[in-house]
Motif scaffolding. Sequence first.
Motif, mmCIF file in Angstrom:
data_model
loop_
_atom_site.group_PDB
_atom_site.id
_atom_site.type_symbol
_atom_site.label_atom_id
_atom_site.label_comp_id
_atom_site.label_asym_id
_atom_site.label_seq_id
_atom_site.Cartn_x
_atom_site.Cartn_y
_atom_site.Cartn_z
ATOM 1 N N PRO A 114 -6.676 -22.637 -15.510
ATOM 2 C CA PRO A 114 -6.882 -22.433 -14.069
ATOM 3 C C PRO A 114 -7.317 -21.024 -13.718
ATOM 4 O O PRO A 114 -8.091 -20.824 -12.776
ATOM 5 N N HIS A 115 -6.849 -20.035 -14.462
ATOM 6 C CA HIS A 115 -7.218 -18.646 -14.150
ATOM 7 C C HIS A 115 -8.704 -18.406 -14.432
ATOM 8 O O HIS A 115 -9.399 -17.760 -13.641
ATOM 9 N N HIS A 116 -9.192 -18.930 -15.546
ATOM 10 C CA HIS A 116 -10.611 -18.798 -15.877
ATOM 11 C C HIS A 116 -11.467 -19.494 -14.814
ATOM 12 O O HIS A 116 -12.477 -18.948 -14.333
ATOM 13 N N TYR A 117 -11.056 -20.698 -14.441
ATOM 14 C CA TYR A 117 -11.778 -21.472 -13.432
ATOM 15 C C TYR A 117 -11.816 -20.740 -12.093
ATOM 16 O O TYR A 117 -12.881 -20.575 -11.486
ATOM 17 N N LEU A 118 -10.677 -20.298 -11.631
ATOM 18 C CA LEU A 118 -10.595 -19.673 -10.306
ATOM 19 C C LEU A 118 -11.351 -18.352 -10.267
ATOM 20 O O LEU A 118 -11.990 -18.021 -9.261
ATOM 21 N N ASP A 119 -11.277 -17.574 -11.349
ATOM 22 C CA ASP A 119 -12.047 -16.328 -11.399
ATOM 23 C C ASP A 119 -13.541 -16.615 -11.281
ATOM 24 O O ASP A 119 -14.273 -15.878 -10.607
ATOM 25 N N TYR A 120 -13.991 -17.696 -11.916
ATOM 26 C CA TYR A 120 -15.416 -18.037 -11.889
ATOM 27 C C TYR A 120 -15.852 -18.532 -10.514
ATOM 28 O O TYR A 120 -16.834 -18.035 -9.944
ATOM 29 N N VAL A 121 -15.144 -19.493 -9.965
ATOM 30 C CA VAL A 121 -15.618 -20.118 -8.722
ATOM 31 C C VAL A 121 -15.461 -19.197 -7.519
ATOM 32 O O VAL A 121 -16.180 -19.354 -6.521
ATOM 33 N N HIS A 122 -14.556 -18.213 -7.592
ATOM 34 C CA HIS A 122 -14.351 -17.308 -6.464
ATOM 35 C C HIS A 122 -15.195 -16.040 -6.563
ATOM 36 O O HIS A 122 -15.057 -15.131 -5.730
ATOM 37 N N ASP A 123 -16.063 -15.964 -7.556
ATOM 38 C CA ASP A 123 -16.947 -14.811 -7.709
ATOM 39 C C ASP A 123 -18.159 -15.004 -6.801
ATOM 40 O O ASP A 123 -19.245 -15.371 -7.237
ATOM 41 N N VAL A 124 -17.941 -14.767 -5.510
ATOM 42 C CA VAL A 124 -18.971 -14.989 -4.499
ATOM 43 C C VAL A 124 -19.099 -13.760 -3.597
ATOM 44 O O VAL A 124 -18.219 -12.903 -3.563
ATOM 45 N N ASP A 125 -20.185 -13.721 -2.871
ATOM 46 C CA ASP A 125 -20.490 -12.606 -1.975
ATOM 47 C C ASP A 125 -19.721 -12.769 -0.663
ATOM 48 O O ASP A 125 -20.027 -13.661 0.133
ATOM 49 N N MET A 126 -18.757 -11.907 -0.434
ATOM 50 C CA MET A 126 -17.943 -12.006 0.779
ATOM 51 C C MET A 126 -18.505 -11.218 1.954
ATOM 52 O O MET A 126 -17.861 -11.138 3.007
ATOM 53 N N GLY A 159 -6.607 -22.397 -2.894
ATOM 54 C CA GLY A 159 -7.179 -21.323 -3.693
ATOM 55 C C GLY A 159 -6.059 -20.495 -4.305
ATOM 56 O O GLY A 159 -4.895 -20.899 -4.291
ATOM 57 N N ASP A 160 -6.404 -19.327 -4.827
ATOM 58 C CA ASP A 160 -5.357 -18.480 -5.394
ATOM 59 C C ASP A 160 -5.175 -17.223 -4.551
ATOM 60 O O ASP A 160 -6.029 -16.850 -3.745
ATOM 61 N N ALA A 161 -4.034 -16.568 -4.741
ATOM 62 C CA ALA A 161 -3.675 -15.426 -3.905
ATOM 63 C C ALA A 161 -4.633 -14.242 -4.046
ATOM 64 O O ALA A 161 -4.959 -13.613 -3.030
ATOM 65 N N PHE A 199 -0.089 -11.609 7.460
ATOM 66 C CA PHE A 199 0.711 -12.734 6.978
ATOM 67 C C PHE A 199 1.842 -12.292 6.063
ATOM 68 O O PHE A 199 1.684 -11.400 5.223
ATOM 69 N N GLU A 200 2.955 -12.949 6.227
ATOM 70 C CA GLU A 200 4.139 -12.671 5.423
ATOM 71 C C GLU A 200 3.917 -13.017 3.959
ATOM 72 O O GLU A 200 4.392 -12.312 3.055
ATOM 73 N N ALA A 201 3.218 -14.109 3.700
ATOM 74 C CA ALA A 201 3.062 -14.587 2.330
ATOM 75 C C ALA A 201 1.843 -15.487 2.212
ATOM 76 O O ALA A 201 1.332 -16.011 3.207
ATOM 77 N N ILE A 202 1.386 -15.657 0.975
ATOM 78 C CA ILE A 202 0.313 -16.599 0.631
ATOM 79 C C ILE A 202 0.894 -17.580 -0.376
ATOM 80 O O ILE A 202 1.293 -17.192 -1.470
ATOM 81 N N HIS A 203 0.969 -18.844 0.015
ATOM 82 C CA HIS A 203 1.434 -19.894 -0.897
ATOM 83 C C HIS A 203 0.198 -20.541 -1.487
ATOM 84 O O HIS A 203 -0.536 -21.253 -0.807
ATOM 85 N N ASP A 204 -0.052 -20.286 -2.782
ATOM 86 C CA ASP A 204 -1.335 -20.649 -3.367
ATOM 87 C C ASP A 204 -1.213 -21.773 -4.392
ATOM 88 O O ASP A 204 -0.152 -22.364 -4.582
ATOM 89 N N ILE A 205 -2.327 -22.061 -5.074
ATOM 90 C CA ILE A 205 -2.397 -23.163 -6.026
ATOM 91 C C ILE A 205 -1.458 -22.962 -7.210
ATOM 92 O O ILE A 205 -0.911 -23.931 -7.748
ATOM 93 N N HIS A 206 -1.252 -21.719 -7.617
ATOM 94 C CA HIS A 206 -0.313 -21.461 -8.705
ATOM 95 C C HIS A 206 1.110 -21.817 -8.282
ATOM 96 O O HIS A 206 1.882 -22.368 -9.066
ATOM 97 N N ALA A 207 1.446 -21.495 -7.036
ATOM 98 C CA ALA A 207 2.792 -21.773 -6.529
ATOM 99 C C ALA A 207 3.081 -23.256 -6.430
ATOM 100 O O ALA A 207 4.248 -23.676 -6.450
ATOM 101 N N THR A 208 2.039 -24.081 -6.327
ATOM 102 C CA THR A 208 2.229 -25.535 -6.247
ATOM 103 C C THR A 208 2.254 -26.197 -7.622
ATOM 104 O O THR A 208 2.314 -27.429 -7.709
ATOM 105 N N SER A 220 4.506 -32.810 -2.678
ATOM 106 C CA SER A 220 5.324 -31.775 -3.318
ATOM 107 C C SER A 220 4.858 -30.370 -2.945
ATOM 108 O O SER A 220 5.666 -29.429 -2.933
ATOM 109 N N ALA A 221 3.576 -30.211 -2.634
ATOM 110 C CA ALA A 221 3.064 -28.894 -2.262
ATOM 111 C C ALA A 221 3.699 -28.419 -0.958
ATOM 112 O O ALA A 221 4.051 -27.241 -0.809
ATOM 113 N N TYR A 222 3.884 -29.315 -0.017
ATOM 114 C CA TYR A 222 4.468 -28.980 1.285
ATOM 115 C C TYR A 222 5.973 -28.757 1.153
ATOM 116 O O TYR A 222 6.533 -27.847 1.772
#
Length: 220
Positions: A75-87, A113-115, A131-140, A149-151
Amino acid sequence: MLAQLSHIRNWIFDLDNTLYPASANLFAMIDARIGEYVQRLLGCSPEEARRVQKDYFHAHGTTLSGLITDHGTDPHHYLDYVHDVDMSVLEANEALIEALARLPGRKLVFTNGDAPYARKVLDKLGLGETFEAIHDIHATSYRPKPEASAYQGLCEAYDLDPRESLFVEDMARNLKPAKAIGMTTVWIDNGSEQTPDADRSFIDFTITDLGAWLHTVLES
């Protein structure tokens, strides 16, 4: 405060196409990167990659979840790749920043997504300290929205009473499990919905502009 929402203590927001407009097309870039990742992983045509990508999305909640299940994708390899975009396409929305600052109670981000990515987006939007916190895909544990279960995990992690919580999403199907546990649900109908003909009976509010709606809520 709008009387219907006077009981809300916890304000929960999706990230992509929710805290920024779908017209920014940031997620369209991510979607294209996902297709490229699937194509490279499977060694298939762009058309087949697109089919697999969307089949996994509809069956598993995210393409990543399907890739983990069927291909053992890191998941880390995937998320690093797909989130490499122009913000640079993102801009701060002063009306939204002001409205979020005025909201009474706790504010959290709940994203598939990820934090690290979420923090970059929030900083670009001028919401890095909001925001107090980010509940992300890793946390689920990679069981994303709309998995129940995510909720449950979100509520347990931050001691949230769902009956005192409001959840804002651009994808209507992700609101159904929230409503089932007692949350107030808000759907942003901004053109990003991928299941346009689905049931909407579990939606309490339908809006098109989050900042404008929050100002209406606060000034009622």
